[in-house]
Design a protein around this motif. Structure first.
Motif, PDB file in Angstrom:
ATOM      1  N   LEU A 426       0.891  -0.979   0.373  1.00  0.00           N
ATOM      2  CA  LEU A 426      -0.069   0.292  -0.055  1.00  0.00           C
ATOM      3  C   LEU A 426       0.677   0.803   0.085  1.00  0.00           C
ATOM      4  O   LEU A 426       0.466   2.382  -0.492  1.00  0.00           O
ATOM      5  CB  LEU A 426      -0.902  -0.070   0.950  1.00  0.00           C
ATOM      6  CG  LEU A 426      -1.993  -1.267   1.155  1.00  0.00           C
ATOM      7  CD1 LEU A 426      -2.475  -1.495   2.775  1.00  0.00           C
ATOM      8  CD2 LEU A 426      -2.851  -0.561   0.018  1.00  0.00           C
ATOM      9  N   LEU A 427       1.806   1.320   0.580  1.00  0.00           N
ATOM     10  CA  LEU A 427       2.880   2.251   1.026  1.00  0.00           C
ATOM     11  C   LEU A 427       3.269   3.025  -0.510  1.00  0.00           C
ATOM     12  O   LEU A 427       3.525   3.763  -0.840  1.00  0.00           O
ATOM     13  CB  LEU A 427       4.049   2.407   2.135  1.00  0.00           C
ATOM     14  CG  LEU A 427       3.232   2.596   3.211  1.00  0.00           C
ATOM     15  CD1 LEU A 427       4.392   2.299   4.283  1.00  0.00           C
ATOM     16  CD2 LEU A 427       2.510   3.304   3.520  1.00  0.00           C
ATOM     17  N   ALA A 428       3.629   1.517  -1.058  1.00  0.00           N
ATOM     18  CA  ALA A 428       4.432   1.891  -2.653  1.00  0.00           C
ATOM     19  C   ALA A 428       3.627   2.002  -3.496  1.00  0.00           C
ATOM     20  O   ALA A 428       3.796   2.636  -4.119  1.00  0.00           O
ATOM     21  CB  ALA A 428       5.221   0.520  -2.906  1.00  0.00           C
ATOM     22  N   ALA A 429       2.693   1.061  -3.603  1.00  0.00           N
ATOM     23  CA  ALA A 429       1.817   2.152  -4.323  1.00  0.00           C
ATOM     24  C   ALA A 429       1.294   3.690  -4.279  1.00  0.00           C
ATOM     25  O   ALA A 429       0.726   4.699  -4.812  1.00  0.00           O
ATOM     26  CB  ALA A 429       0.143   1.802  -4.848  1.00  0.00           C
ATOM     27  N   GLY A 430       1.090   4.329  -2.769  1.00  0.00           N
ATOM     28  CA  GLY A 430       0.862   5.510  -3.098  1.00  0.00           C
ATOM     29  C   GLY A 430       1.826   6.129  -3.219  1.00  0.00           C
ATOM     30  O   GLY A 430       1.846   7.211  -3.662  1.00  0.00           O
ATOM     31  N   ALA A 459       6.137  16.664   1.994  1.00  0.00           N
ATOM     32  CA  ALA A 459       4.826  16.168   3.013  1.00  0.00           C
ATOM     33  C   ALA A 459       5.098  14.859   2.646  1.00  0.00           C
ATOM     34  O   ALA A 459       4.345  14.035   3.705  1.00  0.00           O
ATOM     35  CB  ALA A 459       4.201  16.745   2.258  1.00  0.00           C
ATOM     36  N   SER A 460       5.483  14.190   1.498  1.00  0.00           N
ATOM     37  CA  SER A 460       4.883  12.851   1.000  1.00  0.00           C
ATOM     38  C   SER A 460       6.522  12.317   1.850  1.00  0.00           C
ATOM     39  O   SER A 460       6.371  10.982   2.159  1.00  0.00           O
ATOM     40  CB  SER A 460       5.033  12.485  -0.928  1.00  0.00           C
ATOM     41  OG  SER A 460       3.680  13.556  -1.031  1.00  0.00           O
ATOM     42  N   ALA A 461       7.791  12.568   1.466  1.00  0.00           N
ATOM     43  CA  ALA A 461       8.678  11.815   2.042  1.00  0.00           C
ATOM     44  C   ALA A 461       8.113  11.829   4.027  1.00  0.00           C
ATOM     45  O   ALA A 461       8.559  11.063   4.369  1.00  0.00           O
ATOM     46  CB  ALA A 461      10.207  12.797   2.013  1.00  0.00           C
ATOM     47  N   VAL A 462       7.680  12.736   4.543  1.00  0.00           N
ATOM     48  CA  VAL A 462       7.199  12.314   5.572  1.00  0.00           C
ATOM     49  C   VAL A 462       5.826  11.817   6.326  1.00  0.00           C
ATOM     50  O   VAL A 462       6.128  11.058   7.171  1.00  0.00           O
ATOM     51  CB  VAL A 462       6.881  14.297   6.452  1.00  0.00           C
ATOM     52  CG1 VAL A 462       6.369  14.034   7.307  1.00  0.00           C
ATOM     53  CG2 VAL A 462       7.518  15.574   6.030  1.00  0.00           C
ATOM     54  N   VAL A 463       5.424  11.851   5.318  1.00  0.00           N
ATOM     55  CA  VAL A 463       4.072  10.589   5.802  1.00  0.00           C
ATOM     56  C   VAL A 463       4.393   9.842   5.498  1.00  0.00           C
ATOM     57  O   VAL A 463       4.429   8.334   5.985  1.00  0.00           O
ATOM     58  CB  VAL A 463       2.962  11.042   5.002  1.00  0.00           C
ATOM     59  CG1 VAL A 463       1.705   9.801   4.629  1.00  0.00           C
ATOM     60  CG2 VAL A 463       2.605  12.515   5.071  1.00  0.00           C
ATOM     61  N   LEU A 464       5.221   9.045   3.884  1.00  0.00           N
ATOM     62  CA  LEU A 464       6.334   7.708   4.252  1.00  0.00           C
ATOM     63  C   LEU A 464       7.144   7.437   5.337  1.00  0.00           C
ATOM     64  O   LEU A 464       6.492   6.503   5.160  1.00  0.00           O
ATOM     65  CB  LEU A 464       6.447   8.101   2.901  1.00  0.00           C
ATOM     66  CG  LEU A 464       7.354   6.847   2.197  1.00  0.00           C
ATOM     67  CD1 LEU A 464       6.050   5.752   2.699  1.00  0.00           C
ATOM     68  CD2 LEU A 464       8.049   6.561   0.945  1.00  0.00           C
TER      69      LEU A 464
END
Length: 1009
Positions: A426-430, A459-464
């Motif tokens: 799921l994280l990879a697909a995101g 923001a994407s790097a922080v969430v991941l």
């Protein structure tokens, strides 16, 4: 003005019709999953394969239409024609499928050289079955979109978003209607016909609208004029040539990521909510509803967006971030479900509320990401149309979207989930969606990093990173079965194995001394170390392996459906007689995880006679290339999605074809978390192909049915001939054939009567009532224990009807206090010993000690006789133990002469009751009938209602034993109205069903010569 008003009415009508079209499409997809699951195998495979075939056909249809839309003069009429053809195919599908299945099983599969060729045939032929409709379904969106765009006053964003929304809402409604309304009401054939009617209705109205609005080719290309915000976006053909492949690639990859989300969410929610058919359809509906809401948003704002490509970039980033955050939300869902279970009653109404609550959970997790996903296709399409790409772009984007879905399903199900696990997938697909968004935000010319793109990337790097560190779910909690036990405390558990397989997530956990293997959190088997007491599961698995050896000592080739813990296969290999044991297991991770039981199941892994086939059991037996002496079937519980198809009449037909003459099927079923009605449906299905079946209770919850192809042989001692296997059997309480005999409930007539009593028809592939109703029964904690209650009851119902003889008192049977039949026998033996004054002095709970001691006291000369107390004590003891007591000991107990020695003036009522029980013990049926008649006619005064009911049941049995066909109906008509149902209610209902079937009591049959 009048023309625009008419166009507006036509546009709204077509959008409403597209709701019905979407509903029909998802009804087809849902029902096709059931149909093709019968050919392709496990529900997880069927769901993914149908989805790929569905999307592949739609992609082909959309691509084909994209080639011709510019030349179509009447696209709405063409849309009506496509809907009509879809409906006609829907009406024909069931007939075609039945003919195809018969031809495939009888002619094609047996002629193919191996499993690979058979699987290729099944997949390709299954695809061909739905190909015509899926291609036509793919054509509907671009045809209708082009037709509506040509109407005066149509705007691209509003039209495309509106169609996507209406079709999506209809699809969500169709998914729910198929499972919660149509399947229970009209079965699979009726559901298809309902969808076909919708298609034909849509076609009829659409064709009328086409005639009314006088369709024709547009005088100019149907594109909007560039807005002022597009001044920096050249609309030259060269730019469209660059933009088109970029947006098609973005559509393709974004769709792939979206379907990876769907599969990942379903897998994780199955562990939290339970992997039933209802939960899957609720999740699917939640996902589609989110997509539809995204389309609605584009409908409202799409035409006011200046730079649609840049807007789509922000949408892609937001979708990826939402998907990543959903992993953290999913981790919390395991804590929400126990709260729900504590708040809701375990009832049918509670299940309805639980279903609504789980739908809300699915919406909370899926809807944000699905909302953004629903915006992408109309945005990409509108962006291309605005820049002059032409009507062809509608079909091209739709085709790229559906092809991406196929990639997403394939890569997610067969690569990412097994390799990196569901959460990381799921994280990879995101991350894929975020990268797509960043690429779009940078614009058509690479290298331009705007502040917005930089912020989005950060923001994407922080969430991941946060999700990787804090958001991943606890695998112990994933394997805890919170949907079943309602507990989140994982202290004391040790995770020994965990793997996300292609069809399910498998875990092995050590808990309280036992080691348990689970599928999607549902325990499948629990074993203890050899030096510890056995678990309740172990005797079931040992009996599954030992009983076919006992009734078919010459068995050479054996098949086992389901690996589980591997103990059943291990047991079969404990005998030198089998030369081959084929175990069919759909999920390789089960076989890998069960290696944790190596101390207990080693033969299953190392014996060269053991062969494992990682495929679906239906597919395996459908090929019909291998024939067996024994088939052992121990799948998972039928409430699990897809498993109920292994309990249908059609499946048993396939198994019977694979059995040699003299062969036997050994079928596991459970009596916990299921009703007698559903259990009877499955037994009815088995009896249609194996009418000579017998049923045994392994413990208080599990049942085994011995189903011979011809006639069942007596139990032998073959399993005890090998010392190693004999030792394993003694450990679980199977010291001799007598321990198997003591667990026998009844034979064919009892099973037929049980089915007749429940008023059910055989469970069928095409009317999947078990998979639909079993989740509700599981939630309600139902129990299908009527047969066990009849066998354990003191009234000799099965003894008279089935000649079910208790094991002799001097035959040693290993006692299990939790087994109802063994407990009844032991208590009867103890009562007889204590009444005779030979008992060791121990006491039993449940009032048995008080009953026995009360009768002993009343038989003493020094005691003043209390006739009422004697009647109550004797009646209660008879209800508990009459059928299980040794006849010799009963004679002394019920003999009126012995009682008169202590009390010469024995009341008539007591004498009549003792005579009734004494004659029953001696099987003197005329005397039983006479004594019962005196009590029921009140010739000895009024007796308690419970005693009268006993007399009524025994009178019925006496009549049947004497060959009186109307014994049940005549006695019920004579006395039943004034004898209220009580402890004998089950026996009375069973006897009525027995008589209704014209069954002949065993006691009335002439002795065999």
């Amino acid at each position: 003005m009048t023309l625009n008003r008419a166009a507006r009415t036509t546009r709204w009508t077509l959008q409403l019709l597209f709701v019905l079209s979407g509903a029909a499409a998802l009804i087809y997809q849902s029902i096709w999953t059931h149909y093709l699951g019968l050919t392709l195998g496990h529900a997880a495979y069927a769901q993914t394969l149908v989805l790929m075939m569905f999307m592949g056909g739609m992609a082909l249809g959309a691509w084909a239409v994209s080639r011709i839309t510019a030349g179509l003069s009447k696209p709405i009429a063409a849309y009506a024609g496509a809907e009509a053809l879809i409906g006609l195919c829907g009406f024909a599908f069931h007939t075609v499928f039945v003919a195809y299945s018969a031809y495939s099983q009888d002619h094609v599969l047996p002629a193919l050289p191996g499993a690979g060729a058979a699987r290729a045939w099944q997949w390709l032929s299954a695809a061909a079955l739905i190909a015509p409709q899926t291609v036509l379904l793919g054509a509907t969106f671009p045809l209708l979109a082009v037709g509506v765009l040509r109407l005066p006053g149509s705007q691209q964003g509003q039209t495309l978003g509106g169609l996507y929304f209406t079709n999506g809402i209809g699809a969500a409604m169709g998914a729910l209607a198929a499972t919660f309304m149509l399947l229970p009401a009209v079965g699979m054939p009726g559901a298809l016909q309902t969808a076909a009617v919708l298609n034909l209705a849509v076609a009829l109205v659409s064709f009328g609208l086409s005639r009314a609005c006088q369709e024709g080719r547009p005088s100019a290309p149907p594109v909007d004029a560039p807005t002022p915000d597009d001044a920096n976006e050249e609309a030259a053909p060269a730019q469209v040539g660059r933009l088109l492949p970029a947006l098609l690639a973005a559509t393709f990859l974004s769709s792939a990521a979206s379907f990876a989300y769907e599969l990942g969410w379903v897998r994780m929610l199955n562990q939290a909510l339970g992997s039933s058919l209802h939960s899957f359809e609720l999740m699917l509906a939640a996902f589609i509803a989110g997509l539809a809401l995204g389309g609605l948003w584009v409908r409202r704002v799409g035409d006011r967006i200046g730079d649609q490509v840049r807007y789509a970039g922000f949408v892609q980033v937001a979708m990826g971030l939402s998907a990543m955050l959903s992993v953290g939300v999913l981790s919390q869902a395991y804590h929400w479900v126990p709260v729900l279970l504590r708040a809701l009653a375990p009832s049918s109404a509670g299940y309805d509320l639980y279903t609504l609550a789980t739908a809300a959970i699915a919406m909370l997790i899926m809807a944000p990401t699905a909302f953004f996903a629903g915006m992408t296709l109309p945005l990409f399409t509108a962006a291309l149309l605005r820049r002059g790409a032409g009507e062809r772009a509608v079909g091209q984007v739709y085709a790229a979207n559906t092809l991406g879905a196929i990639l997403g399903v394939l890569v997610a199900a067969h690569l990412l989930m097994p390799v990196i696990g569901v959460s990381l997938m799921l994280l990879a697909a995101g991350a894929v969606d975020v990268l797509i968004g960043l690429a779009l935000l940078r614009g058509p010319r690479p290298g331009r990093w705007t502040p917005a793109a930089v912020v989005a990337a950060g923001a994407s790097a922080v969430v991941l990173g946060s999700m990787m560190h804090w958001g991943l779910p606890d695998r112990l909690l994933q394997s805890a079965g919170v949907f079943r036990y309602g507990k989140t405390d994982v202290s004391g558990r040790e995770l020994k194995f965990y793997r996300d397989g292609a069809t399910a997530s498998i875990s092995v956990v050590a808990l309280s001394g036992a080691t348990v293997i689970s599928t999607n959190g549902k325990p499948d088997a629990g074993l203890n170390a050899a030096n510890q007491p056995p678990t309740k599961d172990e005797i079931t698995m040992l009996m599954l392996g030992a009983m076919p050896l006992a009734v078919h000592p010459q068995a050479r080739d054996i098949a086992v459906i389901g690996w589980g813990s591997g103990l059943s296969t291990h047991t079969l290999l404990g005998s030198p007689r089998p030369r081959r044991v084929d175990t069919i297991e759909i999920e390789r991770a089960v076989w890998e995880g069960a290696w944790q039981f190596a101390e207990r199941n080693g033969r299953a892994y190392v014996d060269p006679r053991s062969q494992v086939h990682f495929e679906d059991a239906r597919e395996f037996f459908a090929r019909g290339r291998q024939h067996y002496d024994v088939v052992v079937s121990e799948p998972s519980n039928p409430w699990v999605s897809g498993v109920a198809s292994l309990f249908t009449q059609e499946f048993y037909q396939g198994v019977k074809r694979s059995l040699r003459p003299g062969g036997v099927l050994v079928q596991w079923v459970h009596s916990y978390e299921i009703s007698d009605r559903l259990l009877a449906e499955m037994i009815a299905a088995l009896l249609t192909e194996f009418p000579q079946s017998e049923i045994y209770a392994t413990n208080a919850a599990d049942l085994i049915i011995l189903a011979p192809r011809d006639r069942l042989q007596p139990l032998g001692d073959e399993p005890w001939q090998t010392p190693a296997l004999a030792g394993e059997m003694r450990r679980v309480g199977l010291a001799s054939p007598a321990d198997l005999t003591a667990r026998r409930i009844g034979g064919p007539a009892a099973l037929r009567t049980y089915v007749r009593l429940q008023g059910v028809t055989p469970h069928s592939d095409f009317y999947p009532t078990v998979s639909l109703q079993a989740p509700r029964e599981r939630f309600s904690a139902s129990r299908a224990d009527l047969l066990q209650r009849l066998a354990a009851d003191g009234m000799p119902v099965l003894q008279v009807l089935e000649c079910r003889r208790p094991v002799a008192a001097d035959t040693k049977v290993v006692y299990d206090p939790d087994h109802p039949l063994l407990r009844a026998r032991q208590e009867a033996l103890w009562a007889a010993e204590r009444l005779a004054g030979r008992g060791p002095g121990q006491t039993y709970g449940g009032g048995l000690t008080r009953l026995v001691d009360g009768l002993r006291l009343q038989r003493e000369r020094s005691t003043t006789l209390d006739a009422q107390a004697v009647v109550v004590y004797a009646a209660n003891l008879a209800q508990a133990a009459l059928a299980h007591m040794p006849a010799a000991d009963q004679q002394a107990l019920w003999d009126p002469a012995a009682w008169r020695q202590a009390h010469p003036a024995l009341p008539d009522g007591v004498q009549a009751l003792l005579a009734l029980y004494g004659a029953t013990a001696l099987e003197d049926w005329p005397a039983v009938d006479a004594a019962a008649t005196r009590i029921l006619d009140r010739a000895v005064g009024d007796m308690p209602p419970g005693v009268q009911e006993q007399a009524l049941v025994l009178s019925m049995l006496a009549g049947l034993a004497q060959g009186q066909a109307d014994a049940v109906t005549s006695r019920e008509a004579r006395w039943g109205a004034r004898v209220p149902p009580a402890a004998g209610a089950d026996a009375r209902r069973f006897l009525k069903a027995w008589a209704d079937g014209g069954e002949v009591a065993c006691a009335a049959r002439p002795p065999a010569r």
